[in-house]
Design a protein around this motif. Sequence first.
Motif, short mmCIF file in Angstrom:
data_model
loop_
_atom_site.label_atom_id
_atom_site.label_comp_id
_atom_site.label_asym_id
_atom_site.label_seq_id
_atom_site.Cartn_x
_atom_site.Cartn_y
_atom_site.Cartn_z
N MET A 75 7.37 -13.03 6.52
CA MET A 75 6.54 -11.57 6.34
C MET A 75 5.30 -11.89 5.76
O MET A 75 4.28 -11.16 6.04
N ASN A 112 2.99 -12.74 9.03
CA ASN A 112 2.87 -11.60 9.58
C ASN A 112 1.84 -10.72 8.90
O ASN A 112 0.71 -10.12 9.40
N MET A 138 -3.89 1.20 9.93
CA MET A 138 -3.03 0.53 8.98
C MET A 138 -3.66 0.51 7.69
O MET A 138 -4.95 0.50 7.45
N ASP A 139 -3.06 0.65 6.55
CA ASP A 139 -3.24 0.73 5.29
C ASP A 139 -2.78 -0.76 4.73
O ASP A 139 -1.73 -0.82 4.32
N ALA A 186 -1.75 -0.99 1.16
CA ALA A 186 -0.18 -0.39 1.16
C ALA A 186 0.73 -1.34 1.76
O ALA A 186 1.72 -1.78 1.15
N MET A 187 0.25 -2.02 2.92
CA MET A 187 1.08 -3.15 3.35
C MET A 187 1.36 -4.11 2.61
O MET A 187 2.42 -4.61 2.41
N ILE A 246 3.86 -3.10 0.04
CA ILE A 246 5.39 -3.09 0.58
C ILE A 246 5.84 -4.17 0.90
O ILE A 246 7.04 -4.63 0.38
N VAL A 247 5.15 -5.31 1.36
CA VAL A 247 5.72 -6.61 1.35
C VAL A 247 5.94 -7.17 0.31
O VAL A 247 6.93 -7.75 0.19
N LYS A 286 6.86 -5.56 -2.74
CA LYS A 286 8.32 -5.21 -3.25
C LYS A 286 9.30 -5.60 -2.40
O LYS A 286 10.52 -5.80 -3.01
N ASN A 287 9.29 -5.73 -1.00
CA ASN A 287 10.41 -6.27 -0.14
C ASN A 287 10.69 -7.45 -0.68
O ASN A 287 11.98 -7.87 -0.74
N TYR A 321 12.49 -7.58 -3.81
CA TYR A 321 13.92 -7.10 -3.62
C TYR A 321 14.80 -8.18 -3.06
O TYR A 321 15.97 -8.45 -3.30
N LEU A 322 14.18 -8.75 -2.29
CA LEU A 322 14.99 -10.17 -1.55
C LEU A 322 15.34 -10.93 -2.50
O LEU A 322 16.42 -11.53 -2.38
N HIS A 350 3.78 5.61 4.56
CA HIS A 350 3.45 4.36 5.39
C HIS A 350 4.39 3.96 6.47
O HIS A 350 4.94 2.69 6.50
N GLU A 355 2.97 0.94 8.69
CA GLU A 355 3.03 -0.27 8.06
C GLU A 355 4.56 -0.91 8.03
O GLU A 355 4.97 -2.08 8.24
N ILE A 375 6.09 -4.17 9.78
CA ILE A 375 6.82 -5.18 8.91
C ILE A 375 8.00 -5.43 9.33
O ILE A 375 8.51 -6.50 9.69
N MET A 417 9.84 -8.95 11.08
CA MET A 417 11.12 -9.55 10.41
C MET A 417 12.04 -9.96 11.53
O MET A 417 12.79 -10.93 11.57
N ASN A 437 10.92 -12.67 13.76
CA ASN A 437 11.08 -13.97 13.06
C ASN A 437 12.58 -14.43 13.08
O ASN A 437 12.97 -15.48 13.57
N ASN A 449 17.29 -5.84 4.09
CA ASN A 449 15.76 -5.55 3.63
C ASN A 449 15.26 -4.41 4.39
O ASN A 449 14.40 -3.63 3.86
N TYR A 505 16.55 -1.27 3.02
CA TYR A 505 15.39 -1.00 1.75
C TYR A 505 14.18 -0.44 1.93
O TYR A 505 13.74 0.30 1.45
#
Lengths: 199, 199, 199, 199
Positions: A165, A168, A181-182, A185-186, A189-190, A192-193, A196-197, B154, B157, B161, B165, B168, B193, B196
């Motif tokens: 992630m 990328n 693309m923002d 923000a991206m 998001i990453v 946050k993800n 979460y992971l 978003h 974005e 992402i 994922m 990969n 993920n 989520y």
Amino acid sequence: MEEVIRVPKQKRAIEKKEKIIDAGFKLICENGYYNTNTAEIAKKAGVSTGIVYQYFKDKYDIFMEGLKKYGDEIFFPILKIDYKKYNLNDLENTLKDIIKTFIKNHKVSKTAHEEITAMIHSNQEVANYFYDRELLLSEHITNIFLENNYKVDHLNEKVHIMIGMIDNLCHEIIYHKHDNMDYDAMTDIVIKNIEYLFK
Amino acid sequence: MEEVIRVPKQKRAIEKKEKIIDAGFKLICENGYYNTNTAEIAKKAGVSTGIVYQYFKDKYDIFMEGLKKYGDEIFFPILKIDYKKYNLNDLENTLKDIIKTFIKNHKVSKTAHEEITAMIHSNQEVANYFYDRELLLSEHITNIFLENNYKVDHLNEKVHIMIGMIDNLCHEIIYHKHDNMDYDAMTDIVIKNIEYLFK
Amino acid sequence: MEEVIRVPKQKRAIEKKEKIIDAGFKLICENGYYNTNTAEIAKKAGVSTGIVYQYFKDKYDIFMEGLKKYGDEIFFPILKIDYKKYNLNDLENTLKDIIKTFIKNHKVSKTAHEEITAMIHSNQEVANYFYDRELLLSEHITNIFLENNYKVDHLNEKVHIMIGMIDNLCHEIIYHKHDNMDYDAMTDIVIKNIEYLFK
Amino acid sequence: MEEVIRVPKQKRAIEKKEKIIDAGFKLICENGYYNTNTAEIAKKAGVSTGIVYQYFKDKYDIFMEGLKKYGDEIFFPILKIDYKKYNLNDLENTLKDIIKTFIKNHKVSKTAHEEITAMIHSNQEVANYFYDRELLLSEHITNIFLENNYKVDHLNEKVHIMIGMIDNLCHEIIYHKHDNMDYDAMTDIVIKNIEYLFK
DNA sequence: TATGAATGAGTCTTCATTCAT
DNA sequence: AATGAATGAAGACTCATTCAT
């Protein structure tokens, strides 16, 4: 006494060898292995074509020494990071830091990597290099989590996903080819993800 | 007199041209552009070396036509999927389906992609091809979500992402170079993920 | 400024020059002129490559000095024999003695000769050397006969024939490539023939 | 039909290959292997450098094919002689005939042989060629004697000696470097000697 | 004198492209 | 349209010789 006199000679010779590696590897990374010839390398290094073969077996050897010398620095700078400095209680900032590190060397790395990737198939030595480093990278990041007492299931897998992630994301940020693309923000998001992971 | 690249109209001629494209593109994808010579291509295509240049401007042209002909199929098979068939209420199975599709063509695609990537830097046309398709892929996937009334911030974005994922994950599954990886678990984690991501 | 080939006067310098000649000539005799490079010569001589060109005009010069120094000893050792020691009343034993002398240095001589022969055509100086020595050899042997009051017609021609026979015999004995040859018998036959020649 | 059209093409190709062999082998025989470069060979053959490598693996291959094609003719023409034509009851004239045959091709042969001899040491294939032919030559001449019911002891040895004598004689006659030599007398002496040999 | 690093012309070989047929 | 022989420019590499130290 002879030793004393010889030292500067050796030093100069070493410097010359370094120059050839630097010039050769740079050109190959920028333009590709097959688009770079020995004359160019010699010229860029400021030496004659002949001397190149006093220091290197062949053109491939120049490349390989370049890979050994700069590979880690260019493709896997994160391996050099001291993971003890991280405090994963503040995962967000840690990730931001890692992302920054990735981005810093990513541009040159990505071009180089893509120019070189083709060689992975025709050459086992190159393939091994990248395989080994990817493994090390995974281990390294995994260790950061272990050191910080992150106990989660499937740590290996999650680390791998995380690295992908980030990779990328960085690629996207650097080349930002997509104008819709923002990136801030991206990034959020990453992060946050990833949080979460590892929750 | 200007050289004229013949546009074959007769069936046999067209077939011959196709054979050259097929042979040439396959060899280049497998062994790389610089490790493939025109004699090989002609031989594999079952034609003479001379005829190649009646249909193609140069070696690069063969490759480029191959990319145009097979590029989507190899590198972006997912673009061919009718997104109307998906029901994102069952996101999990949809993702599993997409992953399956990715994996199916990933192996040949990945080798080919790596052999070819280097050309992105030296050639704008190749670069454009991949840029355009990546954009299309994003749009395509985005549309699947939009069609299914997924309204999230978003979206672009997130789709990007998500694609990364999946990409990969598939790469890892296909090559499974790392023996300490549990790919089923990894798949589950990725799907979780993504769920989520779009919650 | 004209290059000056130094004529070494100091003992150490002379020794160094000799070492280069020895190493160079030996390597060339063993492996051939074109299979021997100056770096090898310098290395074997225990000197630097640069110094070689202080003593010698070029690679060929090394060889030529070697030929002048060792040529007689290797290719024409018989010239050194004091013919006064021979008593041709006992021609048989005299011939056996000569044959022995030939054989002694023949092995190294033959390889060397063959490696060097090619140079006879491209270089007049080498050609002259061998021409002169062959003449001397003939004269020398002729003198042995004259001194011993052998009065025969066509002495020159007969001596030449004899030398050829001995040369061939020695070559055959040394390399004995033909397993169906009885070398003792062959020697006897040759001696008988030479006796017949000078009867 | 295709066959019919193709034939002249093949013929021309074969002719071209022959031209390269002829040019290459001739140059190498005259000037030596290392003094002949592929550009010269191509030029003399009237072709481009590239085509050379369509017909031959490398420069050495050209030489070797030349040796196979012309070797016997140049170095061992006597092998082609039908020994049944000889009547050894008239040994003198038979020998004169053989000597004539030797001389005819001796000149080119000797130069070539000397230019090539050096390769015998560095290359087993060349060494084998000459070894095999020398053996054949001996056998061939021996057969002439056997066919003519010459029953003498040590026939092999004597034949070998005889060949050597003739070879030397021819060499001397052709180059007649020694102005004090009476070649007619020398020939007579050699013949007498051979007659003595086989008495 | 001595070193050995440096030079660069020269060599073999490959291969995309052209051309005679 | 088709063939495949032919071209020749370009590239990797070698090595006799020179030069800075």
